[in-house]
Design a protein around this motif. Sequence first.
Motif, short mmCIF file in Angstrom:
data_model
loop_
_atom_site.label_atom_id
_atom_site.label_comp_id
_atom_site.label_asym_id
_atom_site.label_seq_id
_atom_site.Cartn_x
_atom_site.Cartn_y
_atom_site.Cartn_z
N GLY A 166 0.82 -1.21 0.00
CA GLY A 166 0.00 0.00 0.00
C GLY A 166 0.85 1.26 0.00
O GLY A 166 0.52 2.24 -0.67
N LEU A 167 1.94 1.23 0.75
CA LEU A 167 2.84 2.37 0.80
C LEU A 167 3.46 2.63 -0.57
O LEU A 167 3.53 3.78 -1.03
N ASN B 107 11.44 10.34 4.11
CA ASN B 107 10.08 10.12 4.60
C ASN B 107 9.60 8.72 4.24
O ASN B 107 8.94 8.05 5.05
N PHE B 108 9.93 8.28 3.05
CA PHE B 108 9.57 6.92 2.62
C PHE B 108 10.28 5.90 3.49
O PHE B 108 9.68 4.92 3.96
N ARG B 109 11.57 6.11 3.73
CA ARG B 109 12.34 5.19 4.58
C ARG B 109 11.76 5.14 5.99
O ARG B 109 11.66 4.07 6.59
N ASN B 110 11.38 6.28 6.52
CA ASN B 110 10.79 6.32 7.86
C ASN B 110 9.50 5.51 7.91
O ASN B 110 9.23 4.79 8.89
N ASP B 111 8.69 5.61 6.87
CA ASP B 111 7.44 4.85 6.81
C ASP B 111 7.71 3.35 6.73
O ASP B 111 6.98 2.54 7.32
N LEU C 255 2.81 6.07 -3.01
CA LEU C 255 3.94 6.90 -3.42
C LEU C 255 4.36 6.67 -4.86
O LEU C 255 5.32 7.26 -5.33
N GLN C 256 3.63 5.76 -5.53
CA GLN C 256 3.93 5.42 -6.93
C GLN C 256 5.37 4.92 -7.06
O GLN C 256 6.10 5.29 -7.99
N TYR C 257 5.76 4.09 -6.13
CA TYR C 257 7.08 3.48 -6.13
C TYR C 257 6.97 2.12 -6.78
O TYR C 257 6.25 1.24 -6.29
#
Length: 256
Positions: A44-45, A81-85, A49-51
């Motif tokens: 979902g993350l 921010n992505f890494r933190n999530d 983030l369209q990763y």
Amino acid sequence: MHLLFIDESGTPPKPTNNDQSYFVIAGLVIPEDRWQGMNDKLSGLKLRLQYRGEVKWRFFAPNNHDPENPMKDWEQDRRNNFRNDIFSIITETKSCKIIACVSESPTAYGLGNVNSQDDLYFKTYKPVTERFQYLLQDITRASGRDTFGMIVADHRGKGDDDSMRHRHERLIRESGQYTSQYKNFIEGLFFAPSHLSVGIQLVDMVAGATWRAQAHNDRTWFDKLRTSFRSSPQGRIDGYGIARFPKRGWQGQILD
């Protein structure tokens, strides 16, 4: 059933390398009933983030603009921010535990029984398996039910995988007087390509943060994970969640 996903960070140095360098093998223990939830959160993350692609620690480096990096055009704040999530997926799952081993190559090669990069790799791997067994024993005692586990490692290459599989089987078979007894292990050592394994992608992040803390004294991301490391009743992780190889003669800092 508990799954131990393992991956490494750094490269085992050659015996001729006299620099003080570190190599990490980290493990992320995920109970079977928590795997689906963690998979859904990471998927979902990525979708929000369209990763598109697998998560790798090295992709988050400020100067990594490699063509295969899905974040090559991202600003660093967005990467962080992505890494933190991603790290929150691990720490918010309280039943997940981290175990790791850090090897110090000059000290290890000075022992006399570590003579190759393959030796150093396996000597760093062994304490991770031992702490997984201890964790399974702890859970068994606390729950009153036998708790079993299996190990899934990142696929490195046929030759490397075959060597590790044989060494792992010998370790389990010869357990007893000089090593842990692996009574709670099921089957042998399994391998999975990282791009197909959520567990391998998550533990790659753990290994990278641990190596960064040990090799560069940068605990920025390691400290975000600290509460998820296996620890003593007093909260100590040295010797419990993180093993050092070799412990005797250790010259560097001690992560705790």
